[in-house]
Design a protein around this motif. Structure first.
Motif, PDB file in Angstrom:
ATOM      1  N   ILE A 153       7.880   3.893   2.823  1.00 22.26           N
ATOM      2  CA  ILE A 153       8.458   5.068   3.463  1.00 22.26           C
ATOM      3  C   ILE A 153       9.930   4.790   3.739  1.00 22.26           C
ATOM      4  O   ILE A 153      10.276   3.701   4.185  1.00 22.26           O
ATOM      5  CB  ILE A 153       7.742   5.375   4.798  1.00 22.26           C
ATOM      6  N   VAL A 171       5.630   2.061  -6.297  1.00 22.76           N
ATOM      7  CA  VAL A 171       4.428   1.885  -5.489  1.00 22.76           C
ATOM      8  C   VAL A 171       3.237   2.639  -6.043  1.00 22.76           C
ATOM      9  O   VAL A 171       2.106   2.206  -5.900  1.00 22.76           O
ATOM     10  CB  VAL A 171       4.703   2.306  -4.022  1.00 22.76           C
ATOM     11  N   GLY A 172       3.454   3.752  -6.747  1.00 21.42           N
ATOM     12  CA  GLY A 172       2.361   4.554  -7.274  1.00 21.42           C
ATOM     13  C   GLY A 172       1.500   3.840  -8.295  1.00 21.42           C
ATOM     14  O   GLY A 172       0.382   4.230  -8.570  1.00 21.42           O
ATOM     15  N   GLU A 210       4.015  -0.811   4.108  1.00 19.42           N
ATOM     16  CA  GLU A 210       2.691  -1.120   4.642  1.00 19.42           C
ATOM     17  C   GLU A 210       2.004  -2.052   3.658  1.00 19.42           C
ATOM     18  O   GLU A 210       1.950  -1.757   2.456  1.00 19.42           O
ATOM     19  CB  GLU A 210       1.852   0.145   4.826  1.00 19.42           C
ATOM     20  N   ARG A 231       0.819  -1.215   0.000  1.00 18.15           N
ATOM     21  CA  ARG A 231       0.000   0.000   0.000  1.00 18.15           C
ATOM     22  C   ARG A 231       0.843   1.252   0.000  1.00 18.15           C
ATOM     23  O   ARG A 231       0.499   2.250  -0.613  1.00 18.15           O
ATOM     24  CB  ARG A 231      -0.913   0.026   1.229  1.00 18.15           C
ATOM     25  N   SER A 232       1.951   1.237   0.761  1.00 24.46           N
ATOM     26  CA  SER A 232       2.809   2.418   0.818  1.00 24.46           C
ATOM     27  C   SER A 232       4.224   2.006   1.192  1.00 24.46           C
ATOM     28  O   SER A 232       4.448   0.927   1.730  1.00 24.46           O
ATOM     29  CB  SER A 232       2.285   3.439   1.834  1.00 24.46           C
TER      30      SER A 232
END
Length: 142
Positions: free
Chosen positions: A40, A114-115, A89, A37-38
């Motif tokens: 970082i 990820v986008g 995530e 999902r994300s």
């Protein structure tokens, strides 16, 4: 030193025999790219370690390898020292979050895209050369 391999459909975290022993885990960690999902990048991975260690090894600020149980499920942690890390995530699968120390965090996130998939991903289909470009990543390199 774990190797991170990015494929068109998945991310593989190949653990060394020592890391498998420390994590009390016999298998590598495989995450489907659709489940991410994300992502970082963090300079202090220790603030991202949450919950209670269920199985694995931890020496605070030195090493944390294994599975941490949280209210929402489980996280897989592979943190070494004060190295930069990537926090992924996840929406489904064995873990809700991966926290992985890596000296090539920006490159890993770029490779994951990820986008969403780009035109290059559509053309590559199931070709494996993408995995070889990132295969030499070591999570504990100096």
């Amino acid at each position: 030193m774990a190797n991170l391999r990015v494929h068109n459909d998945r991310l593989e975290v190949h653990l060394t025999p020592a890391e498998k022993s420390l994590a009390l885990r016999g298998a590598d960690v495989i995450v489907q790219r659709d489940d991410i999902r994300s992502a970082i990048i963090t300079d202090d991975p220790w603030i991202w370690v949450r919950g209670i260690r269920r199985r694995g090894t931890e020496m605070p600020l030195v090493i944390a390898v294994g599975v941490w149980k949280t209210h929402s499920g489980s996280d897989f942690v592979l943190v070494k020292g004060k190295r930069q890390a990537v926090v992924l995530e996840l929406s489904d699968g064995e873990f809700g979050r991966l926290v992985l120390s890596t000296s090539r965090a920006a490159e890993l996130i770029d490779r994951l895209k990820v986008g969403g998939p780009s035109d290059d991903d559509a053309e590559a289909d199931d070709a494996e050369p993408d995995a070889d470009d990132f295969a030499q990543e070591e999570t504990s390199g100096d």
